[in-house]
Every structure is written in C-alpha cells, then in structure tokens.
Write a protein that holds these residues in place. Structure first.
Motif, mmCIF file in Angstrom:
data_model
loop_
_atom_site.group_PDB
_atom_site.id
_atom_site.type_symbol
_atom_site.label_atom_id
_atom_site.label_comp_id
_atom_site.label_asym_id
_atom_site.label_seq_id
_atom_site.Cartn_x
_atom_site.Cartn_y
_atom_site.Cartn_z
ATOM 1 N N GLU A 40 15.698 -8.233 -3.056
ATOM 2 C CA GLU A 40 15.800 -6.706 -3.205
ATOM 3 C C GLU A 40 14.523 -6.499 -4.101
ATOM 4 O O GLU A 40 14.403 -6.595 -5.302
ATOM 5 N N LEU A 41 13.696 -5.690 -3.399
ATOM 6 C CA LEU A 41 12.296 -5.113 -3.747
ATOM 7 C C LEU A 41 12.615 -3.927 -4.211
ATOM 8 O O LEU A 41 13.170 -2.898 -3.401
ATOM 9 N N ASP A 42 11.835 -3.438 -5.231
ATOM 10 C CA ASP A 42 11.788 -2.278 -5.825
ATOM 11 C C ASP A 42 10.689 -1.351 -5.083
ATOM 12 O O ASP A 42 9.988 -2.114 -4.184
ATOM 13 N N SER A 43 10.539 0.067 -5.311
ATOM 14 C CA SER A 43 9.555 0.432 -4.193
ATOM 15 C C SER A 43 8.099 0.054 -4.583
ATOM 16 O O SER A 43 7.193 0.094 -3.406
ATOM 17 N N ILE A 44 7.607 -0.396 -5.598
ATOM 18 C CA ILE A 44 6.261 -0.717 -5.892
ATOM 19 C C ILE A 44 6.074 -2.311 -5.158
ATOM 20 O O ILE A 44 5.167 -2.393 -4.369
ATOM 21 N N GLU A 45 7.141 -3.099 -5.361
ATOM 22 C CA GLU A 45 6.985 -4.328 -4.733
ATOM 23 C C GLU A 45 6.992 -4.300 -3.300
ATOM 24 O O GLU A 45 6.187 -4.870 -2.324
ATOM 25 N N ALA A 46 7.910 -3.275 -2.416
ATOM 26 C CA ALA A 46 8.023 -3.100 -1.197
ATOM 27 C C ALA A 46 6.546 -2.750 -0.711
ATOM 28 O O ALA A 46 6.088 -3.194 0.346
ATOM 29 N N ARG A 47 5.958 -1.826 -1.494
ATOM 30 C CA ARG A 47 4.663 -1.307 -1.045
ATOM 31 C C ARG A 47 3.523 -2.302 -1.045
ATOM 32 O O ARG A 47 3.019 -2.568 -0.199
ATOM 33 N N LEU A 48 3.649 -3.001 -2.032
ATOM 34 C CA LEU A 48 2.626 -4.069 -2.158
ATOM 35 C C LEU A 48 2.873 -5.311 -1.289
ATOM 36 O O LEU A 48 1.750 -5.986 -0.912
ATOM 37 N N LEU A 49 4.036 -5.647 -0.889
ATOM 38 C CA LEU A 49 4.500 -6.764 -0.070
ATOM 39 C C LEU A 49 4.759 -6.489 1.316
ATOM 40 O O LEU A 49 5.486 -7.177 1.990
ATOM 41 N N ALA A 50 4.328 -5.377 1.649
ATOM 42 C CA ALA A 50 4.457 -4.796 3.130
ATOM 43 C C ALA A 50 3.629 -5.657 3.773
ATOM 44 O O ALA A 50 2.627 -6.213 3.649
ATOM 45 N N THR A 51 4.191 -5.907 5.310
ATOM 46 C CA THR A 51 3.511 -7.031 5.993
ATOM 47 C C THR A 51 2.144 -6.691 6.366
ATOM 48 O O THR A 51 1.333 -7.584 6.427
ATOM 49 N N ASP A 52 1.879 -5.237 6.687
ATOM 50 C CA ASP A 52 0.500 -4.970 6.860
ATOM 51 C C ASP A 52 -0.636 -5.316 5.567
ATOM 52 O O ASP A 52 -1.752 -5.480 5.686
ATOM 53 N N GLU A 53 -0.001 -5.011 4.516
ATOM 54 C CA GLU A 53 -0.786 -5.067 3.453
ATOM 55 C C GLU A 53 -1.040 -6.579 3.063
ATOM 56 O O GLU A 53 -2.068 -6.939 2.921
ATOM 57 N N ILE A 54 -0.026 -7.574 3.243
ATOM 58 C CA ILE A 54 -0.369 -8.864 3.150
ATOM 59 C C ILE A 54 -1.264 -9.421 4.222
ATOM 60 O O ILE A 54 -1.984 -10.221 3.738
ATOM 61 N N LEU A 55 -1.147 -8.810 5.281
ATOM 62 C CA LEU A 55 -2.016 -9.322 6.613
ATOM 63 C C LEU A 55 -3.415 -9.157 5.966
ATOM 64 O O LEU A 55 -4.347 -9.796 6.273
ATOM 65 N N ALA A 58 -4.975 -11.121 3.319
ATOM 66 C CA ALA A 58 -5.088 -12.340 3.878
ATOM 67 C C ALA A 58 -6.354 -12.509 4.640
ATOM 68 O O ALA A 58 -7.383 -13.401 4.537
ATOM 69 N N LEU A 59 -6.706 -11.484 5.672
ATOM 70 C CA LEU A 59 -7.884 -11.403 6.205
ATOM 71 C C LEU A 59 -9.016 -11.103 5.387
ATOM 72 O O LEU A 59 -10.323 -11.800 5.937
ATOM 73 N N GLU A 60 -8.985 -10.256 4.339
ATOM 74 C CA GLU A 60 -9.980 -10.168 3.764
ATOM 75 C C GLU A 60 -10.448 -11.425 3.006
ATOM 76 O O GLU A 60 -11.693 -11.786 2.743
ATOM 77 N N HIS A 61 -9.463 -12.293 2.755
ATOM 78 C CA HIS A 61 -9.653 -13.611 1.848
ATOM 79 C C HIS A 61 -10.393 -14.540 2.790
ATOM 80 O O HIS A 61 -11.543 -15.279 2.466
ATOM 81 N N VAL A 62 -9.926 -14.661 3.970
ATOM 82 C CA VAL A 62 -10.628 -15.442 4.955
ATOM 83 C C VAL A 62 -11.990 -15.037 5.414
ATOM 84 O O VAL A 62 -12.859 -15.982 5.372
ATOM 85 N N ARG A 63 -12.291 -13.770 5.475
ATOM 86 C CA ARG A 63 -13.358 -13.168 5.523
ATOM 87 C C ARG A 63 -14.443 -13.640 4.534
ATOM 88 O O ARG A 63 -15.439 -14.256 4.845
ATOM 89 N N SER A 207 -6.142 -9.797 -4.928
ATOM 90 C CA SER A 207 -5.515 -8.413 -5.002
ATOM 91 C C SER A 207 -3.910 -8.277 -5.263
ATOM 92 O O SER A 207 -3.436 -7.510 -6.446
ATOM 93 N N LEU A 208 -3.293 -9.238 -4.666
ATOM 94 C CA LEU A 208 -1.852 -9.181 -4.943
ATOM 95 C C LEU A 208 -1.674 -9.585 -6.205
ATOM 96 O O LEU A 208 -0.828 -9.294 -7.061
ATOM 97 N N ILE A 209 -2.238 -10.902 -6.429
ATOM 98 C CA ILE A 209 -2.039 -11.508 -7.928
ATOM 99 C C ILE A 209 -2.257 -10.513 -9.033
ATOM 100 O O ILE A 209 -1.542 -10.417 -10.066
ATOM 101 N N GLU A 210 -3.271 -9.666 -8.847
ATOM 102 C CA GLU A 210 -3.692 -8.910 -9.843
ATOM 103 C C GLU A 210 -2.577 -7.581 -10.003
ATOM 104 O O GLU A 210 -2.295 -7.211 -11.173
ATOM 105 N N SER A 211 -2.380 -7.114 -8.836
ATOM 106 C CA SER A 211 -1.389 -6.150 -8.903
ATOM 107 C C SER A 211 -0.131 -6.330 -9.507
ATOM 108 O O SER A 211 0.538 -5.812 -10.339
ATOM 109 N N GLY A 212 0.280 -7.861 -9.040
ATOM 110 C CA GLY A 212 1.602 -8.476 -9.615
ATOM 111 C C GLY A 212 1.688 -8.347 -11.015
ATOM 112 O O GLY A 212 2.419 -8.119 -12.056
ATOM 113 N N ILE A 213 0.279 -8.971 -11.872
ATOM 114 C CA ILE A 213 0.035 -8.759 -13.155
ATOM 115 C C ILE A 213 0.204 -7.553 -13.802
ATOM 116 O O ILE A 213 0.682 -7.141 -14.725
ATOM 117 N N VAL A 214 -0.443 -6.649 -13.221
ATOM 118 C CA VAL A 214 -0.617 -5.100 -13.665
ATOM 119 C C VAL A 214 0.780 -4.495 -13.691
ATOM 120 O O VAL A 214 0.940 -3.728 -14.643
#
Length: 251
Positions: A40-55, A58-63, A207-214
């Motif tokens: 059960e994710l709130d609106s902020i978590e749902a936005r940050l953890l959307a599949t497109d956002e995670i992908l 991850a691609l930025e990290h690999v690059r 970016s995910l870790i930083e956003s989660g901390i913020v």
C-alpha cells in the motif's frame, strides 16, 4: 592427472562457485518488485516507484557504470603497459601517487569537488568514477606485466622477437589474468559508487535512495538499495564469466 584435467576441474569449480550469484540477484530483484505490486503505497511512493521510473533509473545506472568502466580500461591499461617499461621507471611513483589519491579521497568528495569546479551532469559523474576506479586496473596491469618470468622474455629475444612482439605475444597474454582481476574490481566499485552520482544530477539508482531519504519513504530507500545490490551481484557474475572466457587457454 594431466594439466587439461586440472583446467577442466578448475573451470567446473569456478562455475559451481559462481552460480548462486545470479540466483540471489534475480531473487532479490523479483522479491522487491513483487512486494511493490501488493504494498500500500502513498502518492509519493507510487510516483517514485512506478515501473517506468525504476527502469529509467536502472538504465541510467548501467550506462554510468559501462561508460566509466570502458574509460578506465582505455586509460589504465595502456598507461600501465607504458609504466611497466624500464625507461618509464621514473614516472611510476608520481602516476601511482595520483591514482592512489583518486581512491584515497572519499568518492562523494570527488563528486562534489568536480561538481563545484566544472558543474554537474553525466560526464562529471563519469570522470569521478574513472578517477575512483583507475587504481585497480592500473596497478594490476603493471603487476601482471612485471611478474612475467624474465627467462621467458630472454627466450623470446633469443628467438629474434622484437620488443613489441615480446609484449604482445609473451607479456600481455601472461598478464591477462591479473589484468582481468583488476578490471573486475573496478567494475564492482563503479556499481556501488555510481549511486552517489545522483548528487551531480546524473541519475541512477542512487536517485531512488536519495528521494526516499528526502521524503522519508522507507519503501523507496529499500527499492533503490536492493536493486543496487542485485545489480552488483549480477555484474560480478557476468564479469566472472567474461574473465574465464578471456583468460588465455592454459593459464
């Protein structure tokens, strides 16, 4: 028992020892992503953890990891070969001192310093990762070449081989295993340090870790952390496979 049998046994042992890595990596990633589907994710978590956002992260990290590792190999391997030559002996100390300084300075320090001096972005983060991961490849290249038996080099000269032929046909093939180990270490270092690239606006899983901390959102922090660990394990496994295939046969 012949040397061929021993080589087969070594290869089999290496494969047996490495197979848990991809299993653990995939299990962690799938478990984390599966949890997000039912949590059960709130609106902020749902936005940050959307599949497109995670992908995208991850691609930025690999690059980031791919660009910095390729740059490290292109710079450190030829430089290590040059510094291993007797006529470059006087420059070994200064160059290694610079490389040591790059790794001795905390990675966040390098990123912040470059950001202040030259700005932020993908290229600045890549340069920082190169500086941080340069030493293992440079040092292993030099060590691998220096540990080649002098008798083999003398034998090559006795056969009429030029210095270039000795380097390419004797020294480098024998040094490859040590060089590959250094590249593998640099690759894993870059996966971890690349999480800090978010502070130079270069993206990545950091970016995910930083956003989660913020935003004080534990699921976001956990997702970024778990996916980084999974990526590190997967990269280590792939690097191990590449190391076995690129190692000259019989060494």
């Amino acid at each position: 028992m012949s040397s061929t049998d021993l080589a087969v046994q070594d290869t089999g042992a290496a494969r047996t020892a490495s197979w848990p890595l991809p299993v653990i990596a995939v299990t962690l990633a799938v478990a984390m992503l599966g949890y997000l589907q039912f949590a059960e994710l709130d609106s902020i978590e749902a936005r940050l953890l959307a599949t497109d956002e995670i992908l995208a992260r991850a691609l930025e990290h690999v690059r980031l990891v791919a660009m910095s590792t390729v740059a490290v190999i292109v710079i450190a391997v030829p430089l290590g070969v040059l510094l291993s030559r007797p006529w470059m002996r006087l420059l070994r100390g200064p160059v290694l001192a610079v490389a040591n300084a790059g790794q001795a300075i905390p990675s966040i320090g390098i990123l912040v310093l470059l950001a202040i001096l030259f700005g932020v972005g993908l290229w600045m983060a890549t340069i920082a990762l190169v500086l941080y991961a340069l030493l293992p490849v440079l040092r292993n290249t030099m060590v691998g070449l220096q540990q080649v038996d002098a008798a083999l080099i003398d034998a090559g000269r006795g056969m009429g081989m030029s210095s270039r032929q000795i380097l390419t046909k004797i020294e480098l093939p024998l040094a490859v295993p040590v060089m590959l180990a250094g590249i593998r270490v640099a690759l894993i270092l870059n996966v971890g340090v690349a999480t800090l690239a978010t502070y130079t606006n270069a993206g990545g899983l950091g970016s995910l870790i930083e956003s989660g901390i913020v935003f004080n959102r534990t699921p976001v922090i956990m997702t970024g952390s778990v996916l980084t660990v999974s990526l590190a394990l997967l990269v280590d496994w792939l690097a191990g496979i590449a190391e076995r295939f690129l190692r000259p046969r019989g060494i």
